[in-house]
Design a protein around this motif. Structure first.
Motif, PDB file in Angstrom:
ATOM      1  N   THR A 125      47.586  22.419 -32.760  1.00 34.83           N
ATOM      2  CA  THR A 125      47.166  21.380 -31.811  1.00 34.83           C
ATOM      3  C   THR A 125      47.920  21.474 -30.483  1.00 34.83           C
ATOM      4  OG1 THR A 125      47.194  18.981 -31.387  1.00 34.83           O
ATOM      5  CG2 THR A 125      48.749  19.779 -33.029  1.00 34.83           C
ATOM      6  N   LEU A 126      47.215  21.181 -29.421  1.00 30.54           N
ATOM      7  CA  LEU A 126      47.839  21.160 -28.086  1.00 30.54           C
ATOM      8  C   LEU A 126      48.763  19.958 -27.930  1.00 30.54           C
ATOM      9  CD1 LEU A 126      44.638  21.791 -25.878  1.00 30.54           C
ATOM     10  CD2 LEU A 126      46.235  23.479 -26.789  1.00 30.54           C
ATOM     11  N   LYS A 127      48.673  19.012 -28.895  1.00 34.72           N
ATOM     12  CA  LYS A 127      49.434  17.750 -28.739  1.00 34.72           C
ATOM     13  C   LYS A 127      50.867  17.839 -29.260  1.00 34.72           C
ATOM     14  CE  LYS A 127      45.409  14.776 -28.756  1.00 34.72           C
ATOM     15  NZ  LYS A 127      44.500  14.032 -29.595  1.00 34.72           N
ATOM     16  N   VAL A 128      51.235  18.923 -29.900  1.00 32.03           N
ATOM     17  CA  VAL A 128      52.610  19.075 -30.409  1.00 32.03           C
ATOM     18  C   VAL A 128      53.228  20.307 -29.735  1.00 32.03           C
ATOM     19  CG1 VAL A 128      54.044  19.448 -32.466  1.00 32.03           C
ATOM     20  CG2 VAL A 128      52.014  17.979 -32.610  1.00 32.03           C
ATOM     21  N   GLY A 129      54.364  20.093 -29.102  1.00 31.50           N
ATOM     22  CA  GLY A 129      54.988  21.196 -28.356  1.00 31.50           C
ATOM     23  C   GLY A 129      54.143  21.561 -27.135  1.00 31.50           C
ATOM     24  N   HIS A 235      37.594  22.995 -39.242  1.00 37.08           N
ATOM     25  CA  HIS A 235      37.198  21.630 -39.634  1.00 37.08           C
ATOM     26  C   HIS A 235      37.594  21.297 -41.055  1.00 37.08           C
ATOM     27  CE1 HIS A 235      35.005  21.096 -35.954  1.00 37.08           C
ATOM     28  NE2 HIS A 235      34.483  22.300 -36.131  1.00 37.08           N
ATOM     29  N   HIS A 236      38.485  22.065 -41.641  1.00 39.23           N
ATOM     30  CA  HIS A 236      38.839  21.834 -43.047  1.00 39.23           C
ATOM     31  C   HIS A 236      39.690  20.565 -43.191  1.00 39.23           C
ATOM     32  CE1 HIS A 236      40.392  22.624 -47.042  1.00 39.23           C
ATOM     33  NE2 HIS A 236      39.478  23.563 -47.175  1.00 39.23           N
ATOM     34  N   GLU A 237      39.448  19.781 -44.251  1.00 42.26           N
ATOM     35  CA  GLU A 237      40.164  18.490 -44.374  1.00 42.26           C
ATOM     36  C   GLU A 237      41.671  18.677 -44.536  1.00 42.26           C
ATOM     37  OE1 GLU A 237      39.967  16.265 -48.202  1.00 42.26           O
ATOM     38  OE2 GLU A 237      38.312  17.640 -48.661  1.00 42.26           O
ATOM     39  N   VAL A 238      42.102  19.755 -45.228  1.00 41.35           N
ATOM     40  CA  VAL A 238      43.550  19.984 -45.407  1.00 41.35           C
ATOM     41  C   VAL A 238      44.189  20.273 -44.049  1.00 41.35           C
ATOM     42  CG1 VAL A 238      45.286  21.518 -46.434  1.00 41.35           C
ATOM     43  CG2 VAL A 238      43.312  20.785 -47.787  1.00 41.35           C
ATOM     44  N   PHE A 239      43.544  21.134 -43.269  1.00 35.05           N
ATOM     45  CA  PHE A 239      44.043  21.481 -41.932  1.00 35.05           C
ATOM     46  C   PHE A 239      44.110  20.223 -41.050  1.00 35.05           C
ATOM     47  CE2 PHE A 239      43.511  22.870 -37.537  1.00 35.05           C
ATOM     48  CZ  PHE A 239      44.396  23.945 -37.438  1.00 35.05           C
ATOM     49  N   ASN A 240      43.048  19.416 -41.121  1.00 35.66           N
ATOM     50  CA  ASN A 240      43.007  18.200 -40.287  1.00 35.66           C
ATOM     51  C   ASN A 240      44.109  17.216 -40.675  1.00 35.66           C
ATOM     52  OD1 ASN A 240      40.822  19.238 -39.035  1.00 35.66           O
ATOM     53  ND2 ASN A 240      39.294  18.010 -40.120  1.00 35.66           N
ATOM     54  N   LYS A 241      44.365  17.124 -41.981  1.00 36.86           N
ATOM     55  CA  LYS A 241      45.395  16.197 -42.466  1.00 36.86           C
ATOM     56  C   LYS A 241      46.775  16.648 -41.977  1.00 36.86           C
ATOM     57  CE  LYS A 241      46.955  14.214 -46.756  1.00 36.86           C
ATOM     58  NZ  LYS A 241      47.215  14.553 -48.116  1.00 36.86           N
ATOM     59  N   ILE A 242      47.057  17.943 -42.100  1.00 35.24           N
ATOM     60  CA  ILE A 242      48.352  18.476 -41.644  1.00 35.24           C
ATOM     61  C   ILE A 242      48.493  18.234 -40.138  1.00 35.24           C
ATOM     62  CG2 ILE A 242      49.685  20.612 -41.281  1.00 35.24           C
ATOM     63  CD1 ILE A 242      48.434  21.659 -43.914  1.00 35.24           C
ATOM     64  N   THR A 243      47.436  18.504 -39.412  1.00 36.57           N
ATOM     65  CA  THR A 243      47.481  18.363 -37.955  1.00 36.57           C
ATOM     66  C   THR A 243      47.719  16.907 -37.551  1.00 36.57           C
ATOM     67  OG1 THR A 243      46.020  20.257 -37.776  1.00 36.57           O
ATOM     68  CG2 THR A 243      46.229  18.887 -35.815  1.00 36.57           C
TER      69      THR A 243
END
Ligand code: FMN
Length: 261
Positions: A125-129, A235-243
């Motif tokens: 994500t562009l929102k971290v670091g 768009h995977h739910e695991v990826f989205n949750k971690i993000t």
């Protein structure tokens, strides 16, 4: 510094490369570059000797050295070769990646003389670091290179220097197992092939750029960040949750580089 300088780095989205090159600029002089981001550049081993100085930079993946680099690193041999170890992480933590990098290379004939942990934008994500490494990070990396040069100008200083100690735990934290996750490709894809050409795992078919081998994808997000029309996304739910968890905990704090010299 009277050593032949070489740099070895893996950098799917460019952050590690920027840090390693700034450190190199701080040391100054000519250098040999081994950019091992693409699979073709990880086929042959490399051998160094005591007249070399090698900087090795990797991004932190789940608090460790990316696992797919370990086999290649077994074929990078030193012979009392001084080395600088660099872990670049996405503003969460580098956990045991730096100590693992140091151990891996010291087992192979390298002598750690310095190490550092630096921050880059998080792959997910562009929102971290966000926008890191920024000019402050790059100036710090350059100064770190200059400090290494001053401290080890004389070869005897390397031999006399106490054993390098870095932050991290042994045993290293368990590698995280994630389900196979691959980016989707939208109808906006213009078939330019930039994603496949730059995929560090060769996971995107060179004949059909929409076909991504999920089992081989490491979610480095190179394809997402390099796509000129933003056609790739995960768009995977695991990826989205971690993000989401990363954004909640690490988007508003700023970690600073750490040095071991
Ligand atoms: C699979 C994966 C796991 C990651 N794990 C971590 C982590 O444990 N801690 C962290 O701060 N950043 C983590 N990151 C973010 C990267 O370390 C960071 O974005 C990195 O500096 C990117 O380097 P590059 O631009 O050279 O590819 C991870 C990224 C990926 C793709």
């Amino acid at each position: 510094m009277r050593k032949q300088l070489s740099i070895i780095f893996f950098s799917a989205t460019g952050g590690t490369a920027k840090i390693v090159k700034s450190i190199t600029a701080g040391i100054g002089g000519n250098y040999e570059e081994y950019n091992i981001t693409l699979p073709a550049n990880r086929e042959k081993g490399i051998t160094f000797d005591a007249s070399d100085l090698v900087i090795i930079g990797v991004p932190v993946y789940a608090g460790r050295v990316p696992d797919f680099l370990i086999d290649f690193f077994a074929n990078v041999k030193g012979n009392h070769t001084p080395a600088v170890f660099i872990a670049v992480y996405g503003n969460r933590d580098y956990d045991d990646a730096l100590i693992e990098l140091k151990d891996t290379f010291e087992r192979n004939g390298f002598i750690g003389i310095a190490a550092g942990a630096f921050i880059a934008e998080h792959s997910n994500t562009l929102k971290v670091g966000t926008n890191r490494p920024d000019s402050k990070d790059l100036d710090a990396a350059k100064q770190f290179g200059a400090d290494i040069k001053i401290k080890f100008e004389d070869s005897d200083a390397i031999l006399q220097s106490p054993k390098l100690i870095v932050k991290g735990n042994i045993p290293y934290k368990e590698r995280m197992s994630a389900p196979p996750i691959a980016p989707d490709t939208s109808g906006d894809c213009i078939n330019c092939g930039i994603c496949a050409k730059h995929c560090p795992k060769g996971a995107i078919s060179l004949y059909n750029f929409k076909e991504v081998e999920a089992a081989n994808c490491v979610r480095c997000c190179s394809c997402i960040k390099k796509c000129p029309v933003q056609a790739k996304s995960i768009h995977h739910e695991v990826f989205n949750k971690i993000t989401r968890a990363l954004i909640d905990s690490f988007s508003t704090i700023r970690h600073e580089p750490e040095y071991f010299l």
